[in-house]
Scaffold this motif. Structure first.
Motif, short mmCIF file in Angstrom:
data_model
loop_
_atom_site.label_atom_id
_atom_site.label_comp_id
_atom_site.label_asym_id
_atom_site.label_seq_id
_atom_site.Cartn_x
_atom_site.Cartn_y
_atom_site.Cartn_z
N ASP A 195 2.40 3.20 1.22
CA ASP A 195 2.01 4.04 0.08
C ASP A 195 2.59 5.44 0.30
O ASP A 195 2.23 6.12 1.27
CB ASP A 195 0.47 4.08 0.02
N ASP B 264 -0.26 13.61 -7.98
CA ASP B 264 -0.06 13.59 -6.53
C ASP B 264 0.84 14.74 -6.07
O ASP B 264 0.52 15.39 -5.10
CB ASP B 264 0.57 12.30 -5.96
N ASN C 108 -9.72 10.05 1.36
CA ASN C 108 -8.96 9.54 0.20
C ASN C 108 -9.58 8.39 -0.60
O ASN C 108 -9.50 8.36 -1.82
CB ASN C 108 -7.53 9.17 0.65
N ASP D 84 -10.26 6.77 -7.94
CA ASP D 84 -9.28 7.60 -8.64
C ASP D 84 -8.71 6.88 -9.87
O ASP D 84 -8.49 7.49 -10.91
CB ASP D 84 -8.14 8.00 -7.71
#
Ligand code: BGC
Length: 339
Positions: free
Chosen positions: A35, A272, A110, A176
């Motif tokens: 990722d 991001d 996260n 998210d």
């Protein structure tokens, strides 16, 4: 005799040295090194490690089974604290119980565990960014681009005063993905913008899936499309690759830059602020993003880890620790004109 003493001394030094390194290594378990956002996040943490201890990163390869095995083995070594980016946020329950048993504090990052799991033990923390805020800022970028909700500007390509959207969603069940999708739509609507969702496609945070989804969707919806909203940059990058391949973006003068006034383009917005995304903003392919500030989060994680290791009051670090549990790091908007 003298020789024996030296041997003994060497054994003691080796033993102490061994103990020291063992107890001074903080494991950092990343859910998946593939990722790109987490890769940058991991590096930001590693780069900030102070001299007093080291941090060793592990790739859980997107498997909670692999991560659990790592955790079980690492707990036997009694690390001073563990930093965990859970693969499945619901997996936190078992992790907390195991860590509590051997008294090893845990900082989750996260992927936000359920509140009740975080409260299973007072030595469990979460460092993250408030998902809602990223969607609010993403919707602001969109509103600023389209202009007055009653008279949308040139980006309303068919002039119907409705924004036709393809939305790329992250992994189902991830806080998210769920929140960003819901809140970005609500924000646009409550601010008076009419939005027509052509399709919401799950692309699991991945560039490859964003690309594949768009290659299938563009022949069907391409003519109506006015905006791509992506839950993250990686999927947005995949969408841009497809849009380039199918010539929705055309760099007519071959200057490596898409001029929004004179060259064909479709606005794509991500979240991001990964390096590749920022480069694509500079070249006009990605319209905007929302910085998911992993540098500040890394700083907060390091400060918290250091405080735990030194036995300091965790509330004295420079980030606000809410309820002895949560550190929230805010997002920031990023578009070309503002930078
Ligand atoms: C990021 C995604 C990332 C995910 C991993 C999110 O906060 O926006 O890019 O894939 O975290 O858990």
């Amino acid at each position: 005799m003298r020789r024996n003493n030296i041997v003994l001394l060497l054994i003691i030094i080796a033993f102490l040295g061994g103990c020291k390194s063992k107890n001074n290594v903080v494991p950092l378990l990343i859910y998946n090194d593939a990722d790109p956002y987490m890769e940058e996040f991991r590096d930001n943490i590693l780069e900030r490690t102070p001299d007093e201890y080291s941090i060793e990163a592990y790739d859980s390869q997107n498997s909670q089974i692999i991560q659990n095995e790592f955790i079980e083995n690492l707990l036997k070594e009694e690390p001073p604290v563990m930093i965990i980016n859970p693969v499945d946020r619901l997996g936190a329950y078992t992790i907390v119980l195991k860590a509590k048993e051997v008294n090893v504090p845990v900082i989750f990052i996260n992927r936000e565990p359920l509140e009740e799991d975080l409260y299973l033990w007072d030595q469990v923390y979460y460092v993250g960014a408030p998902a809602e805020r990223s969607a609010e800022l993403q919707s602001e970028i969109i509103m600023e681009l389209f202009g007055d909700s009653n008279a949308l500007g040139v980006n309303d390509l068919n002039g119907d005063n409705i924004i036709q959207v393809i939305l790329l969603k992250g992994e189902q069940g991830h806080q998210d993905a769920e929140t960003r999708t819901e809140v970005v739509m609500n924000e646009l609507e409550t601010n008076g913008y009419e939005v027509e969702i052509l399709v919401i496609e799950i692309a699991n945070w991945k560039t490859s899936e964003g690309y594949e989804a768009m290659m299938e969707l563009l022949p069907i919806y391409g003519e109506q499309l006015e905006l791509v909203i992506s839950n993250n940059d990686a999927m947005a990058i995949g969408a841009i690759q497809a849009l380039m391949e199918l010539e929705y973006f055309q760099d007519l003068d071959n200057d490596g830059f898409i001029d929004h006034e004179t060259e064909p383009w479709i606005p794509v917005v991500g979240i991001d602020g990964i390096t590749e995304a920022l480069e694509l903003i500079t070249s006009g392919y990605l319209y905007g993003t929302v910085i998911n500030d992993s540098e500040s989060m890394a700083e907060a994680i390091i400060e918290l880890t250091t405080a735990i290791i030194n036995g300091d009051d965790v509330n004295t670090i420079s980030y606000i620790l809410i309820d002895n549990k949560y550190i929230w790091v805010d997002y920031k908007k990023y578009v070309l004109d503002e930078n």
